[in-house]
Every structure is written in C-alpha cells, then in structure tokens.
Design an enzyme around this catalytic site. Structure first.
Site, short mmCIF file in Angstrom:
data_model
loop_
_atom_site.label_atom_id
_atom_site.label_comp_id
_atom_site.label_asym_id
_atom_site.label_seq_id
_atom_site.Cartn_x
_atom_site.Cartn_y
_atom_site.Cartn_z
CB SER A 75 8.20 1.96 3.13
OG SER A 75 6.81 2.26 3.21
CG LEU A 105 3.56 0.10 10.37
CD1 LEU A 105 2.56 -1.03 10.54
CD2 LEU A 105 4.57 0.11 11.51
CG HIS A 141 5.98 6.94 2.49
ND1 HIS A 141 5.07 6.75 3.49
CD2 HIS A 141 6.64 5.75 2.36
CE1 HIS A 141 5.17 5.52 3.97
NE2 HIS A 141 6.11 4.90 3.29
CG LEU A 175 8.16 12.74 -6.96
CD1 LEU A 175 7.67 11.85 -8.10
CD2 LEU A 175 8.07 14.19 -7.41
CE1 TYR A 193 3.01 10.76 -8.34
CE2 TYR A 193 1.21 12.15 -7.57
CZ TYR A 193 2.53 11.71 -7.47
OH TYR A 193 3.34 12.24 -6.50
#
Length: 225
Positions: A94, A108, A119, A121, A165
């Site tokens: 988002s 939000l 948010h 994976l 990451y």
C-alpha cells in the site's frame, strides 16, 4: 500451377484432431502468470500467509479482513504468482506518506504517498526452497518502476530476514518503531528509480509485455521463500 506446387497452400480437408497438443494448449491455464490480486484471491492469500508466518512467529502480518481491505483499496500494489491457476506466492503493498513506518502504516493506504509499504511476501509451502521469493520480489520492484509517483519501497522484517532483503537491494534504516507483542523488527528501504528492466527472452512460459510479467532476474538464489 501444378498440383505439387500448390500443395503447401492447400488447407487440410479436415480440422486437426482435438487430441492435437497445439489445440489442447489453448484450453489449458498458463504455466506461469503474474497479475495483481483481487478480493476473490483473499482466502488463498490468507491461507498461504497464515501457514508461512504463524508456524514461525505465531503472528500474521495481515488478517483476512485486512487482506480484503488492501485488495479493495489498492489492488494495483499487489502481485500474485500463479502456476496453472494456483496461487503459489504473493506480495501485498500500500502507499505510505512518511519517511519512516508508524503503527498507522499497518492498516492505512495513503493514496498521495510516494512510498510503497510492502506488508507481506509469502510463498506456498509446496513451492519454497525454489527461489520464488527473490524472483517475485525482483519482478515487483521492476513493476514499481513503472509507477511514476513511487520513489521507494519500505518494509519491516525480523532480523533473520535482513540478509534476504539485502540481496534484493534493500538497505537497513534501523530499528522499526513498530512492535507486535514480543516481536521487534528492522526497517528496510529500497530506492525506486529509472525504468523497468525487461529481457526479451524470458525463461518462463506465458509472460507478456505487461509490466507485471517481467523476466526473472539472472542471479536469484533459492532461499526459504
């Protein structure tokens, strides 16, 4: 024109048999497909997420109603990997409008933001240890380069996921201000710039020129995703 010379241009007297592999191919689902998710995918998403996260940490990044919430508000910031119609891996994101994540970022979507908050994976347990996590994340980051307003991608993860990451180009920003129960997180960020990179000779089947259907990275490593 002689009969022999005309033969290559003659149409067959009978249509090909239904058993023809070429004809059958048209009636089968794509071997691999990447597309944005929608609310109809929510249950499949949550089932994969619940198994992947609760078995490790006891917590789910998104509950089912939150999955539906984001897939209603910003489905274009999600990406699902489907093999023969079955969801095998996904990302849900988002938009966020602050420099660092706060608790509000968990629920939000800020349409005017320039940061994509990833948010979650997750990869289905049957398809882990195949390098699908790095491939999906690479494709997703390439897709974000096609969105003019997006400047960066950010996420929070447990410390053991930081190396994963980092290999995808994320940099550590420090300890995240958000905690969930006893869990603490590292906040990481990836700058989005330039144009999406696409290879003409995709190694997968069923990819098109849609930005969501990008070729796989050449140096992905099979991690536990």
């Amino acid at each position: 024109m002689s009969v022999v010379g005309a033969q290559p241009f003659l149409k067959p007297m009978h249509p090909p048999s239904p058993a023809s592999p070429g004809l059958q191919r048209r009636h089968t689902l794509p071997a691999s497909e990447f597309r944005p998710l929608n609310t109809q995918d929510a249950i499949s998403v949550f089932e994969i997420e619940r198994e992947a996260f609760i078995s490790v940490s006891g917590e789910c990044p998104l509950h089912l109603d939150e999955v539906r919430h984001f897939l209603t508000l910003c489905p274009e910031l999600s990406m699902g990997w489907f093999e023969e119609g079955r969801l095998v891996a996904f990302i849900i994101g988002s938009l966020w409008d602050q420099d660092r994540l706060t608790v509000d970022a968990l629920t939000l979507h800020r349409p005017q933001g320039t940061t994509v908050h990833i948010h979650v994976l997750a990869v289905h347990r049957t398809f882990r240890q195949q390098g699908k996590g790095p491939i999906l994340l690479w494709r997703y980051l390439q897709y974000l380069r096609c969105l003019p307003a997006v400047r960066r991608a950010t996420l929070m993860c447990e410390d053991f996921l930081v190396p994963f990451y980092r290999k995808s180009g994320f940099k550590v920003r420090g300890r995240c201000a958000i905690s969930v129960a006893s869990l603490t997180f590292t906040e990481m960020q990836h700058c989005i710039s330039g144009h999406a990179f696409m290879r003409r000779n995709s190694e997968a089947i069923g990819f098109s020129q849609n930005p969501l259907l990008l070729a796989r990275p050449q140096n992905s490593e099979p991690l536990d995703f």
